[in-house]
Design a protein around this motif. Sequence first.
Motif, PDB file in Angstrom:
ATOM      1  N   ASP A  61       2.471   5.461   2.239  1.00  0.00           N
ATOM      2  CA  ASP A  61       1.605   4.831   0.346  1.00  0.00           C
ATOM      3  C   ASP A  61       1.817   3.464   0.605  1.00  0.00           C
ATOM      4  O   ASP A  61       2.609   2.555   1.572  1.00  0.00           O
ATOM      5  N   LEU A  62      -0.234   3.286   0.619  1.00  0.00           N
ATOM      6  CA  LEU A  62       0.081   1.723   0.271  1.00  0.00           C
ATOM      7  C   LEU A  62      -0.210   1.140  -1.003  1.00  0.00           C
ATOM      8  O   LEU A  62      -0.784   1.785  -2.405  1.00  0.00           O
ATOM      9  N   THR A  63       0.795  -0.189  -0.960  1.00  0.00           N
ATOM     10  CA  THR A  63       0.690  -1.039  -2.317  1.00  0.00           C
ATOM     11  C   THR A  63      -0.092  -2.056  -2.233  1.00  0.00           C
ATOM     12  O   THR A  63      -0.388  -2.944  -0.864  1.00  0.00           O
ATOM     13  N   ILE A  64      -1.072  -2.023  -2.874  1.00  0.00           N
ATOM     14  CA  ILE A  64      -2.320  -3.375  -3.310  1.00  0.00           C
ATOM     15  C   ILE A  64      -1.969  -3.732  -4.810  1.00  0.00           C
ATOM     16  O   ILE A  64      -2.142  -2.966  -5.503  1.00  0.00           O
ATOM     17  N   LYS A  65      -1.962  -5.464  -5.066  1.00  0.00           N
ATOM     18  CA  LYS A  65      -1.093  -5.466  -6.285  1.00  0.00           C
ATOM     19  C   LYS A  65      -0.713  -4.533  -7.139  1.00  0.00           C
ATOM     20  O   LYS A  65      -0.499  -5.097  -8.296  1.00  0.00           O
ATOM     21  N   GLY A  66       0.936  -4.567  -6.594  1.00  0.00           N
ATOM     22  CA  GLY A  66       1.192  -3.834  -7.746  1.00  0.00           C
ATOM     23  C   GLY A  66       1.215  -2.085  -8.239  1.00  0.00           C
ATOM     24  O   GLY A  66       1.986  -1.450  -8.430  1.00  0.00           O
ATOM     25  N   VAL A  85       3.882   1.807   4.275  1.00  0.00           N
ATOM     26  CA  VAL A  85       4.752   2.192   4.765  1.00  0.00           C
ATOM     27  C   VAL A  85       4.863   3.693   4.599  1.00  0.00           C
ATOM     28  O   VAL A  85       3.866   4.927   3.404  1.00  0.00           O
ATOM     29  N   PHE A  86       4.776   4.403   6.199  1.00  0.00           N
ATOM     30  CA  PHE A  86       4.898   6.018   6.373  1.00  0.00           C
ATOM     31  C   PHE A  86       5.745   7.039   5.627  1.00  0.00           C
ATOM     32  O   PHE A  86       6.897   6.542   5.452  1.00  0.00           O
ATOM     33  N   LYS A  87       5.274   7.793   5.086  1.00  0.00           N
ATOM     34  CA  LYS A  87       5.213   9.221   4.684  1.00  0.00           C
ATOM     35  C   LYS A  87       6.226  10.774   4.931  1.00  0.00           C
ATOM     36  O   LYS A  87       7.155  10.752   5.231  1.00  0.00           O
ATOM     37  N   GLY A 131     -13.648 -10.060   7.858  1.00  0.00           N
ATOM     38  CA  GLY A 131     -13.273 -11.302   7.553  1.00  0.00           C
ATOM     39  C   GLY A 131     -12.209 -10.800   8.567  1.00  0.00           C
ATOM     40  O   GLY A 131     -11.907  -9.645   8.808  1.00  0.00           O
ATOM     41  N   THR A 132     -10.351 -11.967   8.148  1.00  0.00           N
ATOM     42  CA  THR A 132      -9.858 -10.639   8.596  1.00  0.00           C
ATOM     43  C   THR A 132      -8.259 -11.038   7.389  1.00  0.00           C
ATOM     44  O   THR A 132      -8.530 -12.011   6.758  1.00  0.00           O
ATOM     45  N   ILE A 133      -6.800 -10.505   8.056  1.00  0.00           N
ATOM     46  CA  ILE A 133      -6.245 -11.147   7.051  1.00  0.00           C
ATOM     47  C   ILE A 133      -4.993 -10.483   7.711  1.00  0.00           C
ATOM     48  O   ILE A 133      -4.702  -9.626   9.269  1.00  0.00           O
ATOM     49  N   ASN A 134      -3.630 -11.609   7.733  1.00  0.00           N
ATOM     50  CA  ASN A 134      -2.641 -12.292   8.806  1.00  0.00           C
ATOM     51  C   ASN A 134      -1.786 -10.649   8.568  1.00  0.00           C
ATOM     52  O   ASN A 134      -1.012 -10.441   7.266  1.00  0.00           O
ATOM     53  N   LEU A 135      -0.405 -10.230   9.483  1.00  0.00           N
ATOM     54  CA  LEU A 135       0.489  -9.233   9.289  1.00  0.00           C
ATOM     55  C   LEU A 135       1.686 -11.019   8.622  1.00  0.00           C
ATOM     56  O   LEU A 135       1.456 -11.374   9.574  1.00  0.00           O
ATOM     57  N   LYS A 136       2.604 -10.264   7.648  1.00  0.00           N
ATOM     58  CA  LYS A 136       3.660 -10.811   7.368  1.00  0.00           C
ATOM     59  C   LYS A 136       4.187  -9.829   8.403  1.00  0.00           C
ATOM     60  O   LYS A 136       5.917 -11.267   8.967  1.00  0.00           O
ATOM     61  N   GLU A 137       5.024  -8.899   8.275  1.00  0.00           N
ATOM     62  CA  GLU A 137       6.496  -8.419   9.457  1.00  0.00           C
ATOM     63  C   GLU A 137       5.364  -6.544   9.494  1.00  0.00           C
ATOM     64  O   GLU A 137       4.501  -6.504   8.574  1.00  0.00           O
ATOM     65  N   GLY A 138       6.456  -6.162  10.086  1.00  0.00           N
ATOM     66  CA  GLY A 138       5.553  -5.260  10.587  1.00  0.00           C
ATOM     67  C   GLY A 138       6.867  -4.536  11.015  1.00  0.00           C
ATOM     68  O   GLY A 138       6.953  -4.594  12.577  1.00  0.00           O
TER      69      GLY A 138
END
Length: 185
Positions: free
Chosen positions: A123-128, A106-108, A44-51
């Motif tokens: 750093d990848l944040t999913i579900k907090g 977020v690139f570190k 499937g796909t998922i949309n970017l909100k911003e970047g």
Amino acid sequence: MNKILSVILLLFLYLNVTAQTKSINIYQSKVSWIGKKITGQHEGTINLKEGTLLFKNNTIVGGNFVVDMTTICNTDQTGKDKIKLEGHLKSSDFFNVSNFKTSKLVFKSISKKKNNSYAIKADLTIKGVTNPVFFNLIVKNKTASTKLIIDRTKYDIQYSTGSFFDDLGDQTIYDEFDLNVVLYF
């Protein structure tokens, strides 16, 4: 005349050594996913909100992205099966979209490799839940692309994982899922 040329030259040099933020075109960019299980896979796909990508001297020095989790879309099924899978992925069994509408990367740290290739730690944040991820990013013209392999169990997504449950048989869903990303800026 020499003063004008000097000012133009200084301005040109300044613009080339300072960081430039380039917004991601969220409408052209594409994030696709593949989740695998013993009996097959779903896509499937998922949309970017911003970047944004941050450049200095035409070299990537930063980046951050927000994904709209409410846009999770299944592309390999239709009808009721498609709707059922999308609903399940959005439920608390998986991404709990009602409580976590976005995920963030977020690139570190960034190491330039060769041929417009970069080794990225982010750093990848999913579900907090935030965890480090590592991937290679290829930049060509006005695009950046990568493939990330994400272990969902690190983000408290344990539904039908053989890592936590022994008796799932052919209902086991693999812990890792793939994200294929093409960014236009």
